[in-house]
Design an enzyme around this catalytic site. Structure first.
Site, PDB file in Angstrom:
ATOM      1  N   GLN A  62      21.833  -6.473  12.627  1.00 17.82           N
ATOM      2  CA  GLN A  62      23.164  -6.289  13.233  1.00 17.82           C
ATOM      3  C   GLN A  62      23.187  -6.570  14.716  1.00 17.82           C
ATOM      4  OE1 GLN A  62      21.490  -3.556  11.831  1.00 17.82           O
ATOM      5  NE2 GLN A  62      22.890  -2.404  10.516  1.00 17.82           N
ATOM      6  N   LYS A  82      22.729  -0.108  20.933  1.00 18.73           N
ATOM      7  CA  LYS A  82      21.281   0.026  21.008  1.00 18.73           C
ATOM      8  C   LYS A  82      20.574  -1.062  20.216  1.00 18.73           C
ATOM      9  CE  LYS A  82      20.882   3.304  17.253  1.00 18.73           C
ATOM     10  NZ  LYS A  82      21.039   4.685  16.836  1.00 18.73           N
ATOM     11  N   ALA A 137      15.100   4.153   7.324  1.00 24.66           N
ATOM     12  CA  ALA A 137      15.519   4.668   6.022  1.00 24.66           C
ATOM     13  C   ALA A 137      14.349   5.180   5.192  1.00 24.66           C
ATOM     14  CB  ALA A 137      16.276   3.582   5.269  1.00 24.66           C
ATOM     15  N   ARG A 194      14.532  -2.708  12.105  1.00 28.16           N
ATOM     16  CA  ARG A 194      14.495  -4.135  11.856  1.00 28.16           C
ATOM     17  C   ARG A 194      14.964  -4.983  13.024  1.00 28.16           C
ATOM     18  NH1 ARG A 194      18.293  -2.945   7.456  1.00 28.16           N
ATOM     19  NH2 ARG A 194      20.329  -2.819   8.418  1.00 28.16           N
ATOM     20  N   GLY A 208      27.396  -1.073  -1.092  1.00 23.97           N
ATOM     21  CA  GLY A 208      26.382  -1.831  -0.371  1.00 23.97           C
ATOM     22  C   GLY A 208      25.029  -1.182  -0.548  1.00 23.97           C
ATOM     23  N   ALA A 209      24.005  -1.987  -0.819  1.00 13.36           N
ATOM     24  CA  ALA A 209      22.697  -1.430  -1.167  1.00 13.36           C
ATOM     25  C   ALA A 209      21.618  -1.912  -0.219  1.00 13.36           C
ATOM     26  CB  ALA A 209      22.355  -1.794  -2.602  1.00 13.36           C
ATOM     27  N   GLY A 210      21.924  -1.895   1.080  1.00 17.50           N
ATOM     28  CA  GLY A 210      20.858  -2.074   2.049  1.00 17.50           C
ATOM     29  C   GLY A 210      19.963  -0.843   2.032  1.00 17.50           C
ATOM     30  N   ALA A 211      18.962  -0.831   2.929  1.00 15.67           N
ATOM     31  CA  ALA A 211      18.001   0.265   2.903  1.00 15.67           C
ATOM     32  C   ALA A 211      18.676   1.617   3.111  1.00 15.67           C
ATOM     33  CB  ALA A 211      16.919   0.033   3.955  1.00 15.67           C
ATOM     34  N   TRP A 212      19.492   1.716   4.154  1.00 17.03           N
ATOM     35  CA  TRP A 212      20.070   3.016   4.481  1.00 17.03           C
ATOM     36  C   TRP A 212      21.119   3.415   3.443  1.00 17.03           C
ATOM     37  CZ3 TRP A 212      19.814   7.586   5.418  1.00 17.03           C
ATOM     38  CH2 TRP A 212      20.531   8.340   6.346  1.00 17.03           C
TER      39      TRP A 212
END
Lengths: 465, 458
Positions: B371, B281, B231, B343, B44-48
């Site tokens: 999320q 959170k 990130a 985000r 997976g290549a999301g920001a984090w």
């Protein structure tokens, strides 16, 4: 009067009420008057002592809410005479006035405008007390208030007061209330006092303990602590005056705190009441300590949210650790204390002061009373908490080294703030070094230490064991 | 070797010797022999997920015989024209990036895309270090694999950078490719979302549990890495703390391996609670963004919101954790940054300003998965279940826990059932009947609320 209807005036700077005159407000005022034994024709006298931002706003809010009921209540504010407004500030004030049509109209109507033109041109020196009559607080020039009755003679201001609002910095509270006690020597009735001050002092003998502003007032005047309350909460004074929704908490004896909470409450200013006067007052001071450090971190890291979070994790764990020394049930403070801390770290003059120090725009030699901002209470609070927690009679067990240490040894941020602000042996940048020390404990460890041992010391707050 | 300080160096930011030692320690633990590289795969290549892979590549990539780091993302995602134009500006404004692309003969495709003469794909720009969700922060070049089997079949360590909503599906596919494995991999999950299951008793399904169920890898080998993570700030060497949670065998060596001068990793055994709080959170971060936008960044209003949302979070932790007070500091600190920036808060702001609407879904181009939205639904459904009733202190009758969480209820009405607009969040805050947040905490602390079944424990 508003005739038959229950009209609501919404103007933030109205001279009249922001709620219906006929209904709730008069009822609330009458209830309080009755509680204080005021008969018809004898107005309730409310005095704000000290004209910092919050003290001025607090008084102005009361004036706006209740000032229309002139036979039943008189509201005034005391500040010292003689404080001059410098030329730059006079120019800025002139800009503020001219940019606000409602303010400009009001001054013209009251024949009070031309002195500001003269002040702008440098042809006249303005004084803080005279501009405050027109609603301009020297510490909050950008937010005009309603006109206020300003008294510069302390005896004249307080001698017959029923309710006194302490808007002084804690560092001046004892001195001024000692003077007030002379004028109250022959009083028959006992006034109620609400303190807004957030600073604290440390007293080291015979036993180490914290001296709070309410205790200073009690010692200086002899007014029983039952009649002295603390009002705390996040207060960005200008935002509260501009009707941003805010919560506050009035702490003290039940007899007064419930009726006063009701009296002070407005649609945009919710006041809850709480029996624990001392702990909340002390926590109000504690958060200002860490607000200075937060400002430093924000400036040094160019507002990095990640670095702010690291700082927040550590400073909240230190605050929680300290609350375990001071409070019997400290967990109950967790939410509200940290929420107050959140706003104090975000905005407010202590955080602002930390930022200015870090950017080099202010230096420590300038002292902790800053023109246009007022007293930075966090500085004296750093000294008070550090000295208190350094006492060997309060030693706690350091779980890693299995030896007794003073509590301050488990509070690296507090130690570093002391070195930067008080003994001045470290530069401001040292706050980042303290955060980045790899040997520093996980903040969760500090909380675990606090929760796994019995640390509570009633004597620290002057409670009987 | 000396210490290299250049933060964009392809080499090490620490002395090589200590890094090689850390790598060798981990290789030894995983039984890697000489000539057999440690294979680390980010899925997976999301920001984090991208930043995480890039940090590892920057740090350990020089030891080519001992470790190989790669990242998987789906093929075929196109880069739209506006993003391509912006990417071109970013490249040209960064001399180091521009030089690198020229040197690798990889520059001209960005010129073509800028002119609209070519369509770029997300996986091809990621090879050059550009993450579609984080265009303004170029990373180091990465080895990108778009075939899932090829990416993971021989992986020793898998980093789950997927949103929780995709975790189960992808790891079920991965389990097909792992059917004949002899060694058991170690999995680190970065995902923060959760699901709620209502049968046989209401409980929360965490991403690590999804991975365990999908692959059969024992929970002992699955860890959660949580903490505040903006990130791009972490990649830019802002000082950050994180916490790796899971079984002791792996969490301590991995904490040591992952730790860098500007990225401190602590270890903690409480996998489940930290993973769930990471999701909780995000729920309240959306509301914080709404409040910030609706009140023009009023610090006073943010504080009122913070007081209420932290008291709800503390209340919820009392249902989920046996010793919830221990979460107070770190949980709230993470919440602080999540509310400030990130985000989910950004999404709340955009909704309140009318620049986005819930109908557009919770996956936003340029930002990735929000999320918090699915977490609102999960927590709401869970806490609405009557079998979890608690005593309402004022009305002295049993109520579902959600009745004591007005902000969560309001967020559900805004985001899920959509019967209210964003402004409802302010109305919820300004309800004079709203309890002092301290009372909610007092309720939680004065009763025994802990329900182990909520976390799937006996």
């Amino acid at each position: 009067m508003f005739g038959n209807g229950e009209a609501v005036t919404h103007s933030a700077c109205s001279n009249g009420s922001v709620q219906t005159v006929n209904g709730n407000l008069e009822e609330k005022l009458d209830e309080l008057r009755l509680l204080m034994g005021k008969v018809d024709g004898d107005p309730l006298r409310i005095v704000g002592v000290g004209a910092g931002a919050w003290g001025s706003v607090f008084t102005a809010m009361l004036q706006e809410a209740y000032g229309g009921l002139r036979e039943k209540v008189l509201i005034r504010i005391w500040r010292r005479p003689g404080r001059t407004v410098d030329r730059a500030l006079a120019k800025h004030l002139f800009e503020v006035i001219n940019s606000r049509e409602d303010v400009l109209r009001r001054l013209i109507r009251r024949c009070a405008y031309l002195k500001y033109v003269e002040g702008r041109l440098g042809d006249r020196v303005l004084y803080a007390d005279e501009i405050l009559k027109d609603g301009f607080c020297l510490n909050m020039i950008d937010t005009p208030l309603c006109p206020l009755k300003v008294v510069t003679n302390l005896q004249e201001a307080v001698w017959d007061a029923d309710i006194v609002i302490n808007g002084l910095p804690s560092t001046e509270t004892r001195e001024v209330f000692e003077e007030i006690s002379k004028y109250w020597k022959e009083r028959i009735t006992v006034p109620a006092i609400i303190s807004l001050a957030k600073g604290v002092e440390a007293e080291l003998g015979p036993e180490p303990r914290i001296i709070t502003p309410t205790l200073m007032i009690n010692q200086a005047t002899g007014v029983p602590i039952e009649n002295i309350l603390y009002l705390g909460g996040p207060n960005i004074a200008s935002e509260i005056y501009n009707k941003e929704y805010a919560n506050a908490r009035i702490c003290g004896a039940e007899k007064w705190r419930k009726p006063l909470a009701k009296f002070l409450r407005q649609p945009h200013f919710i006041v809850w009441d709480n029996g624990d006067l001392v702990t909340h007052e002390v926590m109000g001071g504690l958060k200002n300590v860490y607000a200075i450090g937060a400002g430093m971190v924000a400036a040094l890291t160019n507002e990095s949210a990640t670095s702010k979070s690291v700082y927040f994790a550590h400073c909240t764990s230190e605050m929680i650790f300290i609350t375990h020394l001071l409070a019997e049930e400290p967990e109950r403070l967790a939410g509200p204390l940290l929420a107050d801390t959140y706003v104090t770290l975000l905005k407010g003059r202590n955080a602002w002061y930390g930022q200015k120090l870090a950017k080099g725009e202010l230096s420590l030699e300038m002292g902790d009373s800053i023109k246009g901002k007022g007293t930075i209470q966090g500085v004296s609070a750093v000294k008070a908490f550090y000295e208190l927690l350094s006492q060997s009679s309060l030693n706690v067990l350091n779980p890693e080294e299995n030896e007794l240490v003073a509590p301050v040894e488990l509070c690296p941020i507090l130690k570093m703030l002391y070195k930067i602000l008080i003994i001045r042996e470290s530069p401001v940048e040292a706050i980042l070094q303290a955060l980045r020390d790899e040997t520093m404990n996980d903040p969760r460890d500090r909380i675990e230490i606090a929760q796994s041992h019995v640390f509570y010391r009633p004597s620290l707050l002057g409670h009987q064991p």
